[in-house]
Scaffold this motif. Structure first.
Motif, PDB file in Angstrom:
ATOM      1  N   PRO A   1       0.806  -1.057  -0.292  1.00  0.00           N
ATOM      2  CA  PRO A   1       0.197   0.048   0.053  1.00  0.00           C
ATOM      3  C   PRO A   1       0.815   1.130   0.098  1.00  0.00           C
ATOM      4  CG  PRO A   1      -0.888  -1.582   1.617  1.00  0.00           C
ATOM      5  CD  PRO A   1       0.438  -2.159   1.234  1.00  0.00           C
ATOM      6  N   GLU A   2       1.960   1.148   0.660  1.00  0.00           N
ATOM      7  CA  GLU A   2       3.022   2.409   0.410  1.00  0.00           C
ATOM      8  C   GLU A   2       3.521   2.738  -0.776  1.00  0.00           C
ATOM      9  OE1 GLU A   2       5.970   1.843   3.763  1.00  0.00           O
ATOM     10  OE2 GLU A   2       4.498   1.057   5.247  1.00  0.00           O
ATOM     11  N   ARG A   3       3.558   1.643  -1.469  1.00  0.00           N
ATOM     12  CA  ARG A   3       4.160   1.692  -2.941  1.00  0.00           C
ATOM     13  C   ARG A   3       3.206   1.998  -4.014  1.00  0.00           C
ATOM     14  NH1 ARG A   3       9.646  -0.966  -3.289  1.00  0.00           N
ATOM     15  NH2 ARG A   3      10.462  -1.520  -1.529  1.00  0.00           N
ATOM     16  N   PHE A   4       2.137   1.535  -3.767  1.00  0.00           N
ATOM     17  CA  PHE A   4       1.235   1.434  -4.961  1.00  0.00           C
ATOM     18  C   PHE A   4      -0.276   2.358  -4.557  1.00  0.00           C
ATOM     19  CE2 PHE A   4       3.806  -2.313  -5.424  1.00  0.00           C
ATOM     20  CZ  PHE A   4       4.282  -2.297  -6.711  1.00  0.00           C
ATOM     21  N   GLY A   5      -0.361   2.579  -3.277  1.00  0.00           N
ATOM     22  CA  GLY A   5      -1.771   3.297  -2.879  1.00  0.00           C
ATOM     23  C   GLY A   5      -2.769   2.073  -2.549  1.00  0.00           C
ATOM     24  N   HIS A   6      -3.899   2.508  -2.628  1.00  0.00           N
ATOM     25  CA  HIS A   6      -5.033   1.699  -2.130  1.00  0.00           C
ATOM     26  C   HIS A   6      -5.090   0.428  -2.959  1.00  0.00           C
ATOM     27  CE1 HIS A   6      -8.727   0.381  -0.529  1.00  0.00           C
ATOM     28  NE2 HIS A   6      -9.315   0.286  -1.634  1.00  0.00           N
ATOM     29  N   VAL A   7      -5.212  -0.756  -2.205  1.00  0.00           N
ATOM     30  CA  VAL A   7      -5.450  -1.949  -2.966  1.00  0.00           C
ATOM     31  C   VAL A   7      -6.879  -2.304  -2.948  1.00  0.00           C
ATOM     32  CG1 VAL A   7      -4.955  -4.492  -2.994  1.00  0.00           C
ATOM     33  CG2 VAL A   7      -3.184  -2.828  -2.087  1.00  0.00           C
ATOM     34  N   ASP A   8      -7.614  -2.554  -4.433  1.00  0.00           N
ATOM     35  CA  ASP A   8      -9.046  -2.639  -4.579  1.00  0.00           C
ATOM     36  C   ASP A   8      -9.384  -4.335  -4.376  1.00  0.00           C
ATOM     37  OD1 ASP A   8     -10.148   0.235  -5.617  1.00  0.00           O
ATOM     38  OD2 ASP A   8      -8.309  -0.234  -6.850  1.00  0.00           O
ATOM     39  N   LEU A   9      -8.267  -5.140  -4.574  1.00  0.00           N
ATOM     40  CA  LEU A   9      -8.676  -6.477  -4.698  1.00  0.00           C
ATOM     41  C   LEU A   9      -7.389  -7.209  -4.096  1.00  0.00           C
ATOM     42  CD1 LEU A   9     -10.427  -8.871  -5.342  1.00  0.00           C
ATOM     43  CD2 LEU A   9      -9.863  -8.760  -7.511  1.00  0.00           C
ATOM     44  N   ALA A  10      -7.497  -8.047  -3.329  1.00  0.00           N
ATOM     45  CA  ALA A  10      -6.320  -9.016  -2.976  1.00  0.00           C
ATOM     46  C   ALA A  10      -6.796 -10.561  -3.196  1.00  0.00           C
ATOM     47  CB  ALA A  10      -5.958  -8.752  -1.519  1.00  0.00           C
ATOM     48  N   ILE A  11      -5.941 -11.113  -3.809  1.00  0.00           N
ATOM     49  CA  ILE A  11      -6.213 -12.665  -3.945  1.00  0.00           C
ATOM     50  C   ILE A  11      -5.092 -13.255  -3.421  1.00  0.00           C
ATOM     51  CG2 ILE A  11      -6.761 -14.220  -5.910  1.00  0.00           C
ATOM     52  CD1 ILE A  11      -7.293 -11.891  -7.880  1.00  0.00           C
ATOM     53  N   LEU A  12      -5.590 -14.057  -2.369  1.00  0.00           N
ATOM     54  CA  LEU A  12      -4.415 -14.813  -1.434  1.00  0.00           C
ATOM     55  C   LEU A  12      -4.604 -16.341  -1.509  1.00  0.00           C
ATOM     56  CD1 LEU A  12      -4.127 -12.119   1.342  1.00  0.00           C
ATOM     57  CD2 LEU A  12      -2.703 -12.143  -0.559  1.00  0.00           C
ATOM     58  N   PRO A  13      -3.605 -17.045  -1.442  1.00  0.00           N
ATOM     59  CA  PRO A  13      -3.620 -18.342  -1.064  1.00  0.00           C
ATOM     60  C   PRO A  13      -3.834 -18.572   0.409  1.00  0.00           C
ATOM     61  CG  PRO A  13      -1.110 -17.803  -1.300  1.00  0.00           C
ATOM     62  CD  PRO A  13      -2.241 -16.587  -1.391  1.00  0.00           C
ATOM     63  N   THR A  14      -4.214 -19.712   0.758  1.00  0.00           N
ATOM     64  CA  THR A  14      -4.869 -20.017   2.311  1.00  0.00           C
ATOM     65  C   THR A  14      -4.742 -21.262   2.715  1.00  0.00           C
ATOM     66  OG1 THR A  14      -7.036 -20.429   1.748  1.00  0.00           O
ATOM     67  CG2 THR A  14      -6.385 -18.033   2.088  1.00  0.00           C
ATOM     68  N   ASN A  15      -3.967 -22.205   1.887  1.00  0.00           N
ATOM     69  CA  ASN A  15      -4.099 -23.561   2.476  1.00  0.00           C
ATOM     70  C   ASN A  15      -2.789 -23.940   3.209  1.00  0.00           C
ATOM     71  OD1 ASN A  15      -2.268 -23.824   0.256  1.00  0.00           O
ATOM     72  ND2 ASN A  15      -3.122 -25.916  -0.430  1.00  0.00           N
ATOM     73  N   GLY A  16      -1.855 -23.033   3.545  1.00  0.00           N
ATOM     74  CA  GLY A  16      -0.692 -23.472   4.074  1.00  0.00           C
ATOM     75  C   GLY A  16       0.082 -24.948   3.680  1.00  0.00           C
ATOM     76  N   LEU A  17      -0.107 -25.144   2.579  1.00  0.00           N
ATOM     77  CA  LEU A  17       0.395 -26.431   2.021  1.00  0.00           C
ATOM     78  C   LEU A  17       1.920 -26.672   2.667  1.00  0.00           C
ATOM     79  CD1 LEU A  17      -0.472 -28.555  -0.122  1.00  0.00           C
ATOM     80  CD2 LEU A  17       1.255 -27.403  -1.739  1.00  0.00           C
ATOM     81  N   CYS A  18       1.727 -28.000   3.039  1.00  0.00           N
ATOM     82  CA  CYS A  18       3.211 -28.622   3.679  1.00  0.00           C
ATOM     83  C   CYS A  18       3.583 -29.796   2.859  1.00  0.00           C
ATOM     84  CB  CYS A  18       3.059 -28.780   5.182  1.00  0.00           C
ATOM     85  SG  CYS A  18       2.550 -27.594   6.151  1.00  0.00           S
ATOM     86  N   ILE A  19       4.804 -30.092   2.940  1.00  0.00           N
ATOM     87  CA  ILE A  19       5.353 -31.176   2.187  1.00  0.00           C
ATOM     88  C   ILE A  19       5.770 -32.309   3.069  1.00  0.00           C
ATOM     89  CG2 ILE A  19       7.177 -31.947   0.336  1.00  0.00           C
ATOM     90  CD1 ILE A  19       5.093 -29.658  -0.615  1.00  0.00           C
ATOM     91  N   ARG A  20       5.304 -33.310   3.088  1.00  0.00           N
ATOM     92  CA  ARG A  20       5.379 -34.557   3.920  1.00  0.00           C
ATOM     93  C   ARG A  20       6.721 -35.051   3.868  1.00  0.00           C
ATOM     94  NH1 ARG A  20       0.747 -35.984   6.629  1.00  0.00           N
ATOM     95  NH2 ARG A  20      -1.224 -35.225   5.639  1.00  0.00           N
ATOM     96  N   PRO A  21       7.229 -35.289   2.740  1.00  0.00           N
ATOM     97  CA  PRO A  21       8.754 -35.706   2.573  1.00  0.00           C
ATOM     98  C   PRO A  21       9.836 -34.932   3.138  1.00  0.00           C
ATOM     99  CG  PRO A  21       7.779 -36.109   0.690  1.00  0.00           C
ATOM    100  CD  PRO A  21       6.846 -35.452   1.460  1.00  0.00           C
ATOM    101  N   LEU A  22       9.494 -33.622   3.354  1.00  0.00           N
ATOM    102  CA  LEU A  22      10.457 -32.591   3.699  1.00  0.00           C
ATOM    103  C   LEU A  22      10.120 -32.257   5.198  1.00  0.00           C
ATOM    104  CD1 LEU A  22      10.789 -30.104   0.683  1.00  0.00           C
ATOM    105  CD2 LEU A  22      12.271 -32.099   1.310  1.00  0.00           C
ATOM    106  N   ASN A  23       9.740 -33.090   6.102  1.00  0.00           N
ATOM    107  CA  ASN A  23       9.387 -32.885   7.348  1.00  0.00           C
ATOM    108  C   ASN A  23       8.390 -31.822   7.616  1.00  0.00           C
ATOM    109  OD1 ASN A  23      11.192 -34.768   8.599  1.00  0.00           O
ATOM    110  ND2 ASN A  23      12.711 -33.224   8.056  1.00  0.00           N
TER     111      ASN A  23
END
Length: 251
Positions: free
Chosen positions: A154-176
């Protein structure tokens, strides 16, 4: 009157963003394999996308960079494709003729559209994007982890109208159980920092199949966890949970 802004989720992180008639496709994914399942219907075929002004790709993982499907579907390979150098190499090999390389804080323009790469962090090299036109600003988070630099958008670009974000916290089992995608709480914290008019979660329905879910990946498939976290951390921000194919108009 402000420039119109809408987004339609094709599936996963594949979104069709329309800013005043400028149409941008993000992180294309139209197929699936034995360990990559959409987990939800894909709204559109490549052949039915219509004219696009640009394609933006955050990184080279198949579920975000399904360029073979674009080529097989007769996609116009003169359409500007924007992404980091790792993606550009693949795109040129597939026959794309207008490939724009952008790394963090670098920008390119397509007519009245400006696309700026912003930092990201994942299992491979990744950028995120700020997409702007007609006085409108969209942040597209791909499937990045939350990194501190994103709080400065927001400091760099001003107001954000739309934010599209990932949310699943994906973890990789073979990498602990190494985490490679921001989870609902982290995405909500970033949402509070970005202060968008509207926030839309994505990248949660994906799974690796019955065997893969037990042996390869672990993730949160319920976007309501994100909505609940935003309601707690930034109750003034509207969150919309969106099925594939449902256009969302941003005020």
């Amino acid at each position: 009157m402000s420039t119109s802004l809408s987004v339609t989720r094709i599936g996963h992180a594949c979104q069709l963003i329309d800013i005043g008639g400028l149409r941008v496709l993000t992180d294309p994914w139209f197929t699936q394999t034995a360990t990559y399942y959409q987990g939800e219907p894909v709204f559109s075929r490549v052949e039915d996308l219509g004219r696009l002004d640009a394609v933006v790709v955050t990184h080279e993982h198949y579920d975000h960079c399904d360029l073979d499907a674009l080529v097989a579907g007769g996609f116009d390979l003169d359409t500007p494709l924007i992404g980091p150098g790792t993606v550009a190499t693949i795109a040129r090999d597939k026959g794309f003729r207008d490939v724009r390389v952008v790394e963090a804080w670098e920008a390119t323009t397509v007519g009245e559209l400006t696309v700026t790469a912003t930092p990201g962090k994942h299992g491979v090299h990744e950028v995120t994007f700020v997409i702007q036109a007609g006085g409108r600003t969209v942040f597209f988070g791909g499937d990045s982890l939350r990194v501190p630099e994103l709080d400065t958008i927001p400091e760099r670009f001003g107001h954000v109208d739309l934010a599209i974000l990932p949310t699943n916290g994906l973890c990789i089992r073979p990498l602990n159980l190494q985490q490679v995608v921001m989870d609902a709480e982290e995405a909500a914290g970033l949402t509070a920092a970005l202060k968008p008019t509207l926030a839309v979660p994505h990248h949660y329905a994906f799974h690796s199949g019955q065997l893969g879910d037990r042996m390869i990946t672990k993730g949160d498939q319920d976007p309501r966890h994100y909505a609940d976290a935003v309601a707690r951390l930034a109750p003034e921000i509207e969150v919309r949970l969106v099925l594939p194919g449902i256009p969302v108009l941003v005020p």
